[in-house]
Design an enzyme around this catalytic site. Sequence first.
Site, PDB file in Angstrom:
ATOM      1  N   SER A   1      14.596  68.217 -73.596  1.00 48.28           N
ATOM      2  CA  SER A   1      14.538  69.306 -72.611  1.00 48.28           C
ATOM      3  C   SER A   1      14.050  69.035 -71.214  1.00 48.28           C
ATOM      4  O   SER A   1      13.386  67.970 -71.033  1.00 48.28           O
ATOM      5  CB  SER A   1      13.573  70.238 -73.406  1.00 48.28           C
ATOM      6  OG  SER A   1      12.472  69.461 -73.491  1.00 48.28           O
ATOM      7  N   LYS A   2      14.260  69.964 -70.412  1.00 52.00           N
ATOM      8  CA  LYS A   2      13.873  69.766 -68.958  1.00 52.00           C
ATOM      9  C   LYS A   2      12.507  69.666 -68.594  1.00 52.00           C
ATOM     10  O   LYS A   2      11.902  69.074 -67.734  1.00 52.00           O
ATOM     11  CB  LYS A   2      14.558  70.491 -68.095  1.00 52.00           C
ATOM     12  CG  LYS A   2      14.466  71.895 -68.198  1.00 52.00           C
ATOM     13  CD  LYS A   2      15.473  72.616 -67.058  1.00 52.00           C
ATOM     14  CE  LYS A   2      15.587  74.248 -67.370  1.00 52.00           C
ATOM     15  NZ  LYS A   2      16.708  74.610 -66.661  1.00 52.00           N
ATOM     16  N   ARG A   3      11.628  70.145 -69.625  1.00 55.74           N
ATOM     17  CA  ARG A   3      10.204  70.192 -69.345  1.00 55.74           C
ATOM     18  C   ARG A   3       9.880  68.695 -69.750  1.00 55.74           C
ATOM     19  O   ARG A   3       8.754  68.430 -68.970  1.00 55.74           O
ATOM     20  CB  ARG A   3       9.590  70.800 -70.803  1.00 55.74           C
ATOM     21  CG  ARG A   3       9.906  72.528 -70.463  1.00 55.74           C
ATOM     22  CD  ARG A   3       8.639  73.312 -70.266  1.00 55.74           C
ATOM     23  NE  ARG A   3       9.332  74.518 -69.921  1.00 55.74           N
ATOM     24  CZ  ARG A   3       9.673  75.592 -70.572  1.00 55.74           C
ATOM     25  NH1 ARG A   3       8.933  75.595 -71.893  1.00 55.74           N
ATOM     26  NH2 ARG A   3      10.086  76.580 -70.136  1.00 55.74           N
TER      27      ARG A   3
ATOM     28  N   ASP B   1      13.409  75.825 -60.614  1.00 54.17           N
ATOM     29  CA  ASP B   1      14.448  75.553 -61.537  1.00 54.17           C
ATOM     30  C   ASP B   1      15.181  77.025 -61.588  1.00 54.17           C
ATOM     31  O   ASP B   1      16.433  76.886 -61.583  1.00 54.17           O
ATOM     32  CB  ASP B   1      14.061  75.448 -62.821  1.00 54.17           C
ATOM     33  CG  ASP B   1      14.840  74.690 -63.743  1.00 54.17           C
ATOM     34  OD1 ASP B   1      15.731  73.858 -63.185  1.00 54.17           O
ATOM     35  OD2 ASP B   1      15.023  75.145 -64.881  1.00 54.17           O
TER      36      ASP B   1
END
Length: 488
Positions: free
Chosen positions: A258-260, A413
Amino acid sequence: MTEKTVRTRIAPSPTGDPHVGTAYIALFNYVFAKKHGGQFLLRIEDTDQTRSRSDSELAIMESLNWLGLSWDEGPDKGGPYGPYRQSERQSIYKEQAEILLEKGEAYRCFCTPEILAADREAELKSGSRRTGYNRRCRNIDAQTSAKRAADGEPFTIRLKMAVDGDSVFTDRLRGEIRRPNEELDDQVLLKSDGFPTYHLANVVDDHLMKITHVIRAEEWIPSTPKHVRLYEAFGWEKPEFIHMPLLRNPDKNKSKISKRKNPVSLKFYKETGILPEALVNFLGLMGFSFGNDVEKFTVEQMIEVFSFDNVSLGGPVFDLEKLTWLNGLYIRDLGPEELLDRVMGLYLNREYFQKIVPLVHERMRYLSDFIDSAPFFYNGDLDYSAEGNLMVPKGRTQVEMASMFEEGAEKIDALESFSASLVEEIFRTISEQKEWKIKEIFMPVRIACLGRKASPPLFECIEVIGRERIRRRLRKAAEYVRTMKMPA
Ligand code: GLU
């Protein structure tokens, strides 16, 4: 019987940045097709009109080309089974849905959103475990159904799923997968606006495009029983299904990438100077073992030895450190001229410098100040050890600052387009909402994004550095301030 030509496809939905997961699945489709002398297709699944974007489609194509995963048929190349963009195939899906209607394998559903919501509420109240549609329209007789449609009543077309027993299909990597039919909904195939759902469009296209092997991510396993049912309803031969293990974050619970936790946009890797051959090699290592503990291999070598027997299901971890190590090996393999070309191609070129010149001009005393006055234009991650403390202004806590950076990263984002003024607006709004002084935000953001307290205009620099690296720096800064030791 002659063997069928192997045909595989990558079928991305163009709804955002080109994702590493897309490249990973594309690679396995590409390698498998090439291994068997077959074809690899690109199909754009843009039936979700509200979320699909043409710039995203373009970025996906650019990224796959950058990685050298070129397709034999696709929207830009054409081919015998086009068009390869689902939005251009509407009439095909409608026609196919109507065929199922005639065969009695599907039915018109006239339930309005209000009826569906009320039915659901009643089900919930009654303690029923059913999660899907209660099949209220499944038994309307054909004549009445046709009449209501002819009278202009809006409807969707739903697939008749089996009521009892199990749905079973075979996955090449997992063997038999079974699911009780009572858990499967009468899937909507065609929406009331005439647009198909993913399931209908995907199956119809795989069939018409003569796809022999559906190689896709594990997250599509729950959809596969519906697809299998569709093949049966049409009376079509099924492709082989191969669901690849999902990429994982390198955290303790190995959560889905995940981009987190990890940059997921292919643009990020390109912009931080990862070589495409290193990234492809790294993605090849995800789940696949080359044999003899070999970790460095080219796509051609992978094609030579590839078999799904050597793909394992243990969640492959997307470990940036490993990618960086591999990238270093590839960089050392380059000849000096080639290396120079690559470096110049990335940032050391006139086009990029032209954006920087107006920003550093004022601050230069020597021509030689050019690079040193603003190294952050060329770096990937920054080193916060010198001025990191300034990311936590007096009176603010480390946790507060970390979440401010994260909020900024998330808002960046979500921006449709990326520009100095839009990013500035984000941080101004955050400062207003939090009722913090503007400098309590701008200075920490300056350190986070540029790594130093004195710099050319902050937001103009941010625009040049670009969304990918800025988002990453903000997340890194959040991590840094969360754990750093403040001087007493
Ligand atoms: N459009 C789907 C996606 O975005 C395709 C899934 C599949 O390969 O069937 O991944």
